[in-house]
Design an enzyme around this catalytic site. Sequence first.
Site, PDB file in Angstrom:
ATOM      1  N   ASN A  37       3.210 -53.496  -1.035  1.00  0.00           N
ATOM      2  CA  ASN A  37       2.848 -53.729  -2.426  1.00  0.00           C
ATOM      3  C   ASN A  37       3.131 -55.163  -2.877  1.00  0.00           C
ATOM      4  O   ASN A  37       4.235 -55.659  -2.705  1.00  0.00           O
ATOM      5  CB  ASN A  37       3.638 -52.744  -3.309  1.00  0.00           C
ATOM      6  CG  ASN A  37       2.965 -52.577  -4.659  1.00  0.00           C
ATOM      7  OD1 ASN A  37       1.765 -52.781  -4.784  1.00  0.00           O
ATOM      8  ND2 ASN A  37       3.745 -52.236  -5.656  1.00  0.00           N
ATOM      9  N   TYR A 160      11.467 -49.791 -16.870  1.00  0.00           N
ATOM     10  CA  TYR A 160      10.791 -49.523 -15.598  1.00  0.00           C
ATOM     11  C   TYR A 160       9.821 -48.334 -15.685  1.00  0.00           C
ATOM     12  O   TYR A 160      10.174 -47.274 -16.175  1.00  0.00           O
ATOM     13  CB  TYR A 160      11.836 -49.248 -14.481  1.00  0.00           C
ATOM     14  CG  TYR A 160      11.134 -48.688 -13.288  1.00  0.00           C
ATOM     15  CD1 TYR A 160      11.248 -47.351 -12.949  1.00  0.00           C
ATOM     16  CD2 TYR A 160      10.228 -49.484 -12.589  1.00  0.00           C
ATOM     17  CE1 TYR A 160      10.519 -46.820 -11.913  1.00  0.00           C
ATOM     18  CE2 TYR A 160       9.489 -48.962 -11.557  1.00  0.00           C
ATOM     19  CZ  TYR A 160       9.633 -47.634 -11.219  1.00  0.00           C
ATOM     20  OH  TYR A 160       8.876 -47.117 -10.213  1.00  0.00           O
ATOM     21  N   ASP A 215      14.526 -42.279 -11.632  1.00  0.00           N
ATOM     22  CA  ASP A 215      14.658 -43.501 -10.826  1.00  0.00           C
ATOM     23  C   ASP A 215      15.357 -44.581 -11.653  1.00  0.00           C
ATOM     24  O   ASP A 215      14.803 -45.073 -12.635  1.00  0.00           O
ATOM     25  CB  ASP A 215      13.248 -43.984 -10.423  1.00  0.00           C
ATOM     26  CG  ASP A 215      13.293 -45.019  -9.296  1.00  0.00           C
ATOM     27  OD1 ASP A 215      12.241 -45.248  -8.685  1.00  0.00           O
ATOM     28  OD2 ASP A 215      14.380 -45.583  -9.042  1.00  0.00           O
ATOM     29  N   HIS A 217      16.236 -47.384 -10.452  1.00  0.00           N
ATOM     30  CA  HIS A 217      15.512 -48.573  -9.960  1.00  0.00           C
ATOM     31  C   HIS A 217      16.389 -49.813  -9.823  1.00  0.00           C
ATOM     32  O   HIS A 217      16.034 -50.896 -10.296  1.00  0.00           O
ATOM     33  CB  HIS A 217      14.309 -48.865 -10.862  1.00  0.00           C
ATOM     34  CG  HIS A 217      13.118 -49.316 -10.087  1.00  0.00           C
ATOM     35  ND1 HIS A 217      12.765 -50.628  -9.948  1.00  0.00           N
ATOM     36  CD2 HIS A 217      12.193 -48.615  -9.389  1.00  0.00           C
ATOM     37  CE1 HIS A 217      11.668 -50.732  -9.221  1.00  0.00           C
ATOM     38  NE2 HIS A 217      11.294 -49.525  -8.859  1.00  0.00           N
ATOM     39  N   GLU A 241      17.748 -41.818  -8.338  1.00  0.00           N
ATOM     40  CA  GLU A 241      17.235 -42.718  -7.297  1.00  0.00           C
ATOM     41  C   GLU A 241      17.666 -44.157  -7.534  1.00  0.00           C
ATOM     42  O   GLU A 241      17.676 -44.639  -8.655  1.00  0.00           O
ATOM     43  CB  GLU A 241      15.717 -42.641  -7.293  1.00  0.00           C
ATOM     44  CG  GLU A 241      15.042 -43.488  -6.274  1.00  0.00           C
ATOM     45  CD  GLU A 241      13.537 -43.343  -6.327  1.00  0.00           C
ATOM     46  OE1 GLU A 241      13.051 -42.362  -6.918  1.00  0.00           O
ATOM     47  OE2 GLU A 241      12.846 -44.232  -5.814  1.00  0.00           O
ATOM     48  N   GLU A 267      13.574 -46.684  -0.309  1.00  0.00           N
ATOM     49  CA  GLU A 267      12.185 -47.183  -0.291  1.00  0.00           C
ATOM     50  C   GLU A 267      12.116 -48.666   0.070  1.00  0.00           C
ATOM     51  O   GLU A 267      11.101 -49.135   0.555  1.00  0.00           O
ATOM     52  CB  GLU A 267      11.500 -46.946  -1.636  1.00  0.00           C
ATOM     53  CG  GLU A 267      12.117 -47.693  -2.779  1.00  0.00           C
ATOM     54  CD  GLU A 267      11.467 -47.345  -4.116  1.00  0.00           C
ATOM     55  OE1 GLU A 267      11.447 -46.153  -4.473  1.00  0.00           O
ATOM     56  OE2 GLU A 267      10.969 -48.253  -4.775  1.00  0.00           O
ATOM     57  N   ARG A 288      14.721 -42.328   1.418  1.00  0.00           N
ATOM     58  CA  ARG A 288      13.450 -42.568   0.736  1.00  0.00           C
ATOM     59  C   ARG A 288      12.529 -43.522   1.491  1.00  0.00           C
ATOM     60  O   ARG A 288      11.661 -44.144   0.875  1.00  0.00           O
ATOM     61  CB  ARG A 288      13.728 -43.196  -0.629  1.00  0.00           C
ATOM     62  CG  ARG A 288      14.322 -42.272  -1.631  1.00  0.00           C
ATOM     63  CD  ARG A 288      13.258 -41.543  -2.412  1.00  0.00           C
ATOM     64  NE  ARG A 288      12.490 -42.431  -3.282  1.00  0.00           N
ATOM     65  CZ  ARG A 288      11.177 -42.312  -3.469  1.00  0.00           C
ATOM     66  NH1 ARG A 288      10.505 -41.401  -2.812  1.00  0.00           N
ATOM     67  NH2 ARG A 288      10.534 -43.122  -4.278  1.00  0.00           N
ATOM     68  N   GLU A 344       7.037 -37.938  -2.656  1.00  0.00           N
ATOM     69  CA  GLU A 344       6.505 -38.585  -3.869  1.00  0.00           C
ATOM     70  C   GLU A 344       4.992 -38.629  -3.737  1.00  0.00           C
ATOM     71  O   GLU A 344       4.458 -38.964  -2.686  1.00  0.00           O
ATOM     72  CB  GLU A 344       7.061 -39.995  -3.982  1.00  0.00           C
ATOM     73  CG  GLU A 344       6.598 -40.743  -5.221  1.00  0.00           C
ATOM     74  CD  GLU A 344       7.272 -42.097  -5.338  1.00  0.00           C
ATOM     75  OE1 GLU A 344       7.867 -42.557  -4.363  1.00  0.00           O
ATOM     76  OE2 GLU A 344       7.214 -42.674  -6.432  1.00  0.00           O
TER      77      GLU A 344
END
Length: 408
Positions: A37, A160, A215, A217, A241, A267, A288, A344
């Site tokens: 991304n 977020y 999340d 974040h 998360e 992630e 994740r 997810e």
Amino acid sequence: MKITDAKVFVGGPQKNYVTLKVLTDQGVYGLGDATLNNRETLPANYLEKYLIPNLIGKDPRNVEDIWQFFYRGAYFRRGPVAMAAYGAIDMALWDIMGKLAKMPVYQLLGGKSRSGAMVYAHATGTDLEDLKDSVSHYVESGYKAVRVQCGVPGMSTASYAVPEKKGEVRNYITDYTGIQPKVELWDSDRYIRYMPTALAEIRDRFGPELHILHDVHHRLLPREAAEFAKAVEPVRLFWMEDPTPAEDQDALRLIRQHSTTPIAIGEVFNSIWDCNRMIEEELIDFIRVAVTYCGGITHTRRIVDLAGLHHVRTGFHGAPSHSPVSMAAQHHLNAWAPNFGVQEYLVLGTPECDALFPSEHRMINGMVHVSDAPGLGVDFDEKQAARYEYLPGAHPVVRLEDGTMWNY
Ligand code: CS2
Ligand code: MG
């Protein structure tokens, strides 16, 4: 059997998917995903300039050796760009293997451990009422698990994953209007004072059955994260998360000492060496990682197996930027993994996306039923691909109210 060519395609409907197509001398081809991304051109370049010239001529059935060749051969190893590029090649080779064996990839991994894999959607709202409407939409659509994010009163910008306007559904992760990121302002103290009550209201409104995820974040300091985790303990979240930046794994010990709220991290990781300690010390409850940035199926399954030894379940990343190819690979891993947790799942099913990536995976009532087609069970229409090109985009950067740079 030999690999004869490989092509990289960057683009898609409001997304910069990085799709790899690996061609062989027996006509069988494989698909992989290297979408990173907001940095999509980098894995695409890595593939075209360094990996594909070395891939051509290799036997696609030597999946492990090809992974080791690219990983160990790089010398300067790991990192999301390289691992996404290897990840795409690895996914494509598993796709080819499944097609040759006339089996879906989950069969090659060891077969199905479940008929359907629970997924979670992203509910969001400018305020708590907006969020409740969003959660109701997903509950009525049959989801058993929903991630909830909402605006914090008094915060000077949207926080977020929160839209700027009520009911807006824009792609809040990436803004494709250029490479210069917008600035979001953040106030941890306001967030810590407000969010536990908001989450408790969601629990009261939707009852004990709904799996509620949140999340953080990467926004909190370790002590703040411990305070937050303790405050939300009565909500019984499915997970909290990324409470703190994932590099500081010692912070998790402090959180564990103060709360039983489940923790999900991973992630931003791209190899087993980023997370083996936190898994072995059981500092997290869900890992994740994403199959793309974690070097594909071959490497991700190693992480899943290590996690399984330590009661850590999977919760693969599946943000709006994820391609149907990487999601297909994750659907196979989810069907197989004995320690599956949740997936997810951002509804990718726009007509344009379905036309670009015909897929046989089905999401019904909050559960994904994996395709039984040979290989990954997803295809790629090169004619459709010709309609798209790379769109410069960025997600916001975050500063504190006094201008201090913070974590997005
Ligand atoms: C988020 C991601 O889905 C999630 O859990 O953390 O969407 C993340 O914001 C993006 O991948 C960042 O590019
Ligand atoms: Mg996240």
